[in-house]
Design a protein around this motif. Structure first.
Motif, mmCIF file in Angstrom:
data_model
loop_
_atom_site.group_PDB
_atom_site.id
_atom_site.type_symbol
_atom_site.label_atom_id
_atom_site.label_comp_id
_atom_site.label_asym_id
_atom_site.label_seq_id
_atom_site.Cartn_x
_atom_site.Cartn_y
_atom_site.Cartn_z
ATOM 1 N N PRO A 128 0.768 -1.244 0.000
ATOM 2 C CA PRO A 128 0.000 0.000 0.000
ATOM 3 C C PRO A 128 0.800 1.295 0.000
ATOM 4 C CG PRO A 128 0.271 -0.771 2.235
ATOM 5 C CD PRO A 128 1.079 -1.685 1.369
ATOM 6 N N ALA A 150 2.942 4.278 -1.566
ATOM 7 C CA ALA A 150 3.365 4.955 -2.792
ATOM 8 C C ALA A 150 4.896 5.079 -2.834
ATOM 9 C CB ALA A 150 2.677 6.314 -2.899
ATOM 10 N N THR A 198 -8.395 3.375 -3.897
ATOM 11 C CA THR A 198 -7.850 4.593 -3.310
ATOM 12 C C THR A 198 -8.350 5.830 -4.056
ATOM 13 O OG1 THR A 198 -5.819 5.874 -2.997
ATOM 14 C CG2 THR A 198 -5.726 4.198 -4.680
ATOM 15 N N MET A 199 -8.552 6.913 -3.317
ATOM 16 C CA MET A 199 -8.903 8.190 -3.950
ATOM 17 C C MET A 199 -7.789 8.616 -4.908
ATOM 18 S SD MET A 199 -11.872 9.312 -3.164
ATOM 19 C CE MET A 199 -11.764 11.007 -3.735
ATOM 20 N N GLY A 200 -6.567 8.111 -4.652
ATOM 21 C CA GLY A 200 -5.440 8.452 -5.511
ATOM 22 C C GLY A 200 -5.588 7.936 -6.935
ATOM 23 N N GLY A 217 -9.371 7.502 1.081
ATOM 24 C CA GLY A 217 -8.333 8.519 1.269
ATOM 25 C C GLY A 217 -7.396 8.076 2.389
ATOM 26 N N PRO A 218 -6.369 8.883 2.699
ATOM 27 C CA PRO A 218 -5.459 8.499 3.789
ATOM 28 C C PRO A 218 -6.204 8.368 5.121
ATOM 29 C CG PRO A 218 -4.501 10.279 2.481
ATOM 30 C CD PRO A 218 -5.920 10.128 2.024
ATOM 31 N N GLY A 271 4.445 5.344 6.570
ATOM 32 C CA GLY A 271 3.620 6.246 7.383
ATOM 33 C C GLY A 271 2.847 7.189 6.478
ATOM 34 N N VAL A 296 0.399 10.788 6.101
ATOM 35 C CA VAL A 296 0.778 12.132 6.539
ATOM 36 C C VAL A 296 0.286 12.462 7.956
ATOM 37 C CG1 VAL A 296 -1.132 13.236 5.276
ATOM 38 C CG2 VAL A 296 0.896 14.556 5.853
ATOM 39 N N PHE A 336 2.722 13.239 11.124
ATOM 40 C CA PHE A 336 2.742 14.538 11.817
ATOM 41 C C PHE A 336 2.546 14.361 13.328
ATOM 42 C CE2 PHE A 336 1.462 17.606 8.074
ATOM 43 C CZ PHE A 336 2.666 17.305 7.444
ATOM 44 N N GLN A 378 5.876 13.247 14.640
ATOM 45 C CA GLN A 378 6.838 14.351 14.538
ATOM 46 C C GLN A 378 6.579 15.380 15.639
ATOM 47 O OE1 GLN A 378 6.313 15.672 10.476
ATOM 48 N NE2 GLN A 378 7.120 13.769 9.625
ATOM 49 N N THR A 404 6.823 17.861 8.533
ATOM 50 C CA THR A 404 7.428 17.836 7.192
ATOM 51 C C THR A 404 6.381 18.091 6.103
ATOM 52 O OG1 THR A 404 7.099 15.448 7.189
ATOM 53 C CG2 THR A 404 9.286 16.222 7.834
ATOM 54 N N VAL A 405 6.061 19.354 5.882
ATOM 55 C CA VAL A 405 5.158 19.707 4.776
ATOM 56 C C VAL A 405 5.959 19.589 3.476
ATOM 57 C CG1 VAL A 405 3.924 21.621 3.687
ATOM 58 C CG2 VAL A 405 3.724 21.234 6.163
ATOM 59 N N TYR A 406 5.473 18.754 2.542
ATOM 60 C CA TYR A 406 6.177 18.594 1.269
ATOM 61 C C TYR A 406 5.782 19.734 0.323
ATOM 62 C CZ TYR A 406 7.222 13.663 2.599
ATOM 63 O OH TYR A 406 7.652 12.524 3.221
ATOM 64 N N GLN A 440 -1.437 20.474 -1.284
ATOM 65 C CA GLN A 440 -1.976 19.181 -1.706
ATOM 66 C C GLN A 440 -3.165 18.846 -0.820
ATOM 67 O OE1 GLN A 440 1.178 20.030 -0.800
ATOM 68 N NE2 GLN A 440 2.612 18.394 -1.304
ATOM 69 N N VAL A 478 -2.390 19.794 3.134
ATOM 70 C CA VAL A 478 -1.313 19.417 4.059
ATOM 71 C C VAL A 478 -1.048 20.573 5.030
ATOM 72 C CG1 VAL A 478 1.136 18.824 4.209
ATOM 73 C CG2 VAL A 478 -0.268 17.773 2.445
#
Ligand code: USQ
Length: 382
Positions: free
Chosen positions: A100, A102, A144-146, A209-210, A236, A238, A242, A245, A253-255, A260, A299
């Motif tokens: 699962p 990505a 997945t929504m992805g 979704g996540p 992990g 997001v 978080f 973290q 860690t915002v990418y 997004q 995010v």
């Protein structure tokens, strides 16, 4: 009902197994511990050491009296499903048994190949087991929504009506996934749709979704029943990252730009959604697609929410945008429809400050197990 859960050791598979067993269903889980193996190979071990399935099932049985049958086997091997279907003839099969992550799917040839082979082969074998042994069985597949990506138009629930040159038709909504993993889910949907329309299978494809969190009604019994909880960059997701973290004192860690936007859901709502799909089966020859999330956040919004609650708990949470390791839009339109599960009766558990505080407090109990070297992204899309 007789319920077969594939991927029963996973983050969602195990809580689903306990939940459905507690409701009196006859539950059988299968897993080959692929996630545990790939996590060790990539130095991405989970925050909590979940006991192996036999031990977890024994603890659950001792505490509640409810049984869960366990088979350790690789679903890419057709005989594993043949043997179980011959004995069990399930009413419903819940298919979580996929690689699962990505980032894992984007590491190198071997991880891409494993993701591709495992996910497609498993779905193919599930289809054939149902066709040959239990054609009435309802397949509930986690998509997945992805699969949809982030198109510049509203995202419908799986299907779209198109008018073209004066004629109209209903088609699968266009897909544009952002990783090889997400692409395998697109291919799964197409594979299922072929067998549904040709052989009359019954399939619900849940575009999830996540997911975040770890507490379900059954995990309150013992921490040994908690699911795997990953906070590393590979397995992990997001929100869970978080939370860890924030507790570890690592800036969130915002990418990239952090715009997004995705549809999120509490782990308790995954259990509800799967049960609702199960209790409301589809007809033969129907592929029902449901978008499975309860609220959308960017995010940046997630980081702000977790920072605010973390600071109430005196965690001094910082947020830091870092270079985005992925190829994805960082500022985009996002309006996915998600009315199907609500119509079936979903009662969402939203991401309130209280819910965030509860999750942070749980992570705090395990603070000394956090390995900060697992946090920054190690996999790039290019
Ligand atoms: N992100 C950050 N910082 C991080 C981690 C992620 O900004 O530290 C961003 C990502 O770039 C992405 C978003 O957060 O834009 C979501 O990433 P994610 O890692 O939480 O989720 P994703 O890789 O998309 O995959 C997860 C699950 C997958 C599921 C999918 C639903 O691993 O199994 O299918 O969520 S969805 O995202 O809607 O496709």
């Amino acid at each position: 009902m007789k319920v077969l859960i594939l991927g029963g050791d996973g983050y969602l598979g195990w809580p689903t197994a306990m939940s459905l067993s507690a409701r009196g269903h006859d539950v059988w889980v299968v897993d080959n511990y692929l996630r545990r193996k790939t996590a060790v190979e990539t130095a991405s071990e989970a925050l909590l050491n979940a006991p192996l399935l036999d031990e977890r099932a024994a603890i659950f049985k001792a505490e509640t009296g409810n049984g869960i049958k366990v088979t350790i086997g690789d679903l890419c091997d057709r005989s594993v499903l043949d043997n179980i279907f011959t004995i069990f003839k399930p009413d419903v099969v819940i298919h979580y048994a996929e690689q699962p992550s990505a980032p894992y799917s984007m590491m190198n040839y071997e991880t891409a190949r494993l993701t591709f082979d495992n996910n497609l082969q498993t779905t193919f074998n599930v289809i054939w087991a149902v066709l040959q042994h239990a054609p009435e069985c309802h397949i509930i597949k986690l998509g997945t929504m992805g699969e949809y990506g982030t198109p510049n138009i509203d995202i419908e629930e799986g299907w779209i009506d198109i008018e073209h040159k004066g004629r109209s038709g209903k088609f699968l909504y266009p897909r544009a996934a952002g990783s090889l993993y997400h692409t395998t889910k697109v291919l799964d949907t197409d594979l299922l749709w072929f067998y549904v329309r040709t052989y009359g299978l019954k399939v619900s494809d849940l575009m999830q979704g996540p997911v975040y969190g770890f507490a379900t009604a059954e995990t309150d019994i013992s921490d040994k029943l908690l699911p795997h909880f990953h906070y590393d960059d590979i397995f992990g997701t997001v929100v869970n990252r978080f939370l860890v973290q924030a507790v570890a004192g690592v800036p969130l860690t915002v990418y990239g730009k952090g715009g997004q936007t995705r549809g999120y859901l509490n782990i308790q709502d995954t259990l509800q959604c799967v049960e609702l799909a199960m209790n409301n089966p589809v007809d033969a020859g129907e592929l029902r697609i449901l978008n499975q999330f309860t609220e959308t956040f960017s995010v940046n919004e997630l980081a702000e929410k977790i920072q605010a609650v973390g600071n109430v708990l005196n965690l001094n949470v910082e947020v830091k945008a870092i270079e985005n390791p992925r190829k994805e839009l960082e500022d985009h339109y996002y309006n996915p429809i998600h009315s199907g599960l609500n119509e079936l009766g979903l009662k969402p558990h939203y991401m309130t400050d209280q819910v965030i505080a509860g999750m942070l407090n749980k992570v705090l109990e395990y603070k000394d197990r956090i390995d900060v070297s697992k946090i920054l992204p190690r996999v790039k899309w290019s």
